[in-house]
Design a protein around this motif. Structure first.
Motif, short mmCIF file in Angstrom:
data_model
loop_
_atom_site.label_atom_id
_atom_site.label_comp_id
_atom_site.label_asym_id
_atom_site.label_seq_id
_atom_site.Cartn_x
_atom_site.Cartn_y
_atom_site.Cartn_z
N MET A 49 0.79 -1.16 -0.13
CA MET A 49 -0.03 -0.09 0.03
C MET A 49 0.82 1.37 -0.09
O MET A 49 0.49 2.19 -0.71
N GLN A 50 1.91 1.30 0.79
CA GLN A 50 2.79 2.53 0.87
C GLN A 50 3.40 2.55 -0.62
O GLN A 50 3.64 3.90 -0.97
N ALA A 51 3.99 1.59 -1.56
CA ALA A 51 4.54 1.66 -2.71
C ALA A 51 3.67 2.35 -3.67
O ALA A 51 3.70 3.17 -4.54
N CYS A 52 2.39 1.84 -3.50
CA CYS A 52 1.14 2.62 -4.40
C CYS A 52 0.99 4.02 -4.02
O CYS A 52 1.08 4.57 -5.13
N LEU A 63 5.40 -1.40 -12.41
CA LEU A 63 5.41 -1.52 -10.89
C LEU A 63 4.02 -1.96 -10.63
O LEU A 63 3.60 -2.91 -10.00
N ALA A 64 2.84 -1.77 -11.36
CA ALA A 64 1.70 -2.08 -11.05
C ALA A 64 1.45 -3.64 -11.53
O ALA A 64 0.74 -4.15 -10.80
N ALA A 65 2.39 -4.00 -12.60
CA ALA A 65 2.10 -5.35 -13.06
C ALA A 65 2.67 -6.35 -11.91
O ALA A 65 2.33 -7.44 -11.50
N HIS A 90 5.46 4.13 -18.30
CA HIS A 90 5.97 2.71 -18.46
C HIS A 90 6.40 2.53 -17.04
O HIS A 90 6.24 1.14 -16.89
N GLY A 91 7.41 3.05 -16.50
CA GLY A 91 7.77 2.76 -15.17
C GLY A 91 6.43 2.38 -14.24
O GLY A 91 6.46 1.24 -13.52
N ALA A 92 5.33 3.18 -14.19
CA ALA A 92 4.30 2.90 -13.46
C ALA A 92 3.39 1.34 -13.67
O ALA A 92 3.00 0.84 -12.81
N ALA A 98 2.01 -9.94 -7.29
CA ALA A 98 2.23 -10.31 -5.80
C ALA A 98 1.00 -10.52 -4.94
O ALA A 98 0.68 -11.18 -4.52
N MET A 99 -0.04 -9.42 -5.59
CA MET A 99 -1.42 -9.80 -4.72
C MET A 99 -2.21 -10.73 -5.10
O MET A 99 -2.76 -11.50 -4.22
N ALA A 100 -1.96 -11.23 -6.41
CA ALA A 100 -2.69 -12.32 -6.84
C ALA A 100 -2.27 -13.53 -6.21
O ALA A 100 -2.99 -14.58 -5.89
#
Length: 292
Positions: free
Chosen positions: A233-236, A260-262, A255-257, A267-269
């Motif tokens: 959550m902090q990274a987001c 990171l989102a992927a 592109h970087g975002a 990781a959440m999945a």
């Protein structure tokens, strides 16, 4: 002129029977007597089992079957008794023909015999046979077990129900009995599983130490899992706050975002899969000991 005396011819002697033919005849006669004795013995045993005390000859049985065909539930049972005995007295392969000669379809004869045989063994059916006046209703009852019959007897006016009403009521009772049996089976499985798991430990020695060690491990990694989720959550939040305002670097940032989102999504999945598997395992093990 005197008459000529006529010669009297002696009757022709019967042809002599060869010894081999005599032996064959004697053997066939003995086999027939033995077969008849065996049939009679079986018929007497059937009569004893179903409580039949009437005639034991084919002719008398057929006469009484015709008499009882004109009656109701009692007629069904008495006809069925005589058909059962007649079947034992009749040579193999001839019973169906005799039933046809009596004017009874073989299917009906089979139902009458089933009714008599089951009523002789079931106190419930024996009682119901004196209460149910409709022949079709009684023939419907004989297809059910005693637990269904018990339920039917508790219903109001069951003795005046038609065959179709009894059939519907019996189906509903069977469905309820099946559902109750499944619930009880589920409870039994749960109790058996609990007993099996509890039997693995000695409460006075092994169990407390194992609990203590397990509690420490669970608490430690629970905090680790919470720490990981906090980091995600902090990274987001930090990533969104760091988003550039000028258009020159917007595309590079996008592109970087996305990368990171992927990573966060994957990781959440993975965490969800692990949690789902752990939850299912928990429900089938320690979760069995929770009462809520």
């Amino acid at each position: 002129m005197g008459r000529t005396a006529t010669e009297t011819q002696a009757p022709a002697a019967a042809p002599a029977m060869a010894n081999g033919a005599i032996e064959v005849l004697e053997k066939s006669t003995n086999e027939l007597v033995s077969l008849q004795a065996d049939q009679a013995s079986k018929a007497i045993e059937v009569a004893r089992q179903i409580g039949y005390e009437g005639a034991m000859t084919v002719g008398a049985l057929e006469d009484e079957i015709r008499f009882y065909q004109r009656r109701t539930v009692e007629a069904i049972l008495e006809t069925g008794k005589r058909l059962l005995v007649l079947k034992e007295l009749t040579p193999h392969g001839e019973f169906k023909a005799r039933v046809d000669l009596l004017g009874i379809s073989y299917r009906t004869a089979a139902r009458f015999m089933q009714a008599s045989a089951k009523t002789a063994k079931s106190a419930n059916l024996a009682l119901l046979s004196t209460q149910i006046k409709s022949a079709s209703s009684f023939l419907e009852l004989i297809t059910h077990d005693d637990d269904v019959l018990d339920g039917l007897q508790e219903m109001d006016d069951f003795d005046r129900m038609s065959a179709s009403q009894l059939r519907q009521a019996a189906r509903e009772l069977q469905a309820d009995l099946k559902a109750n049996a499944e619930v009880m089976a589920g409870k039994d499985r749960k109790l058996n599983e609990q007993a099996r798991k509890a039997a693995k430990f000695s409460f006075e020695t092994d169990w407390p130490a194992q609990v203590g060690a397990a509690v420490e491990v669970v608490d430690k990694y629970a905090s680790e899992a919470e720490k990981f989720l906090g980091i995600v959550m902090q990274a987001c939040s930090q990533a969104m706050e760091a988003a550039p305002k000028d258009e020159a670097t917007q595309q590079v940032w996008a592109h970087g975002a996305a990368a990171l989102a992927a990573r966060v999504r994957d990781a959440m999945a993975r965490q969800k899969e692990v949690i789902a598997a752990a939850d299912a395992h928990f429900a089938s093990t320690l979760g069995l000991y929770l009462e809520d």
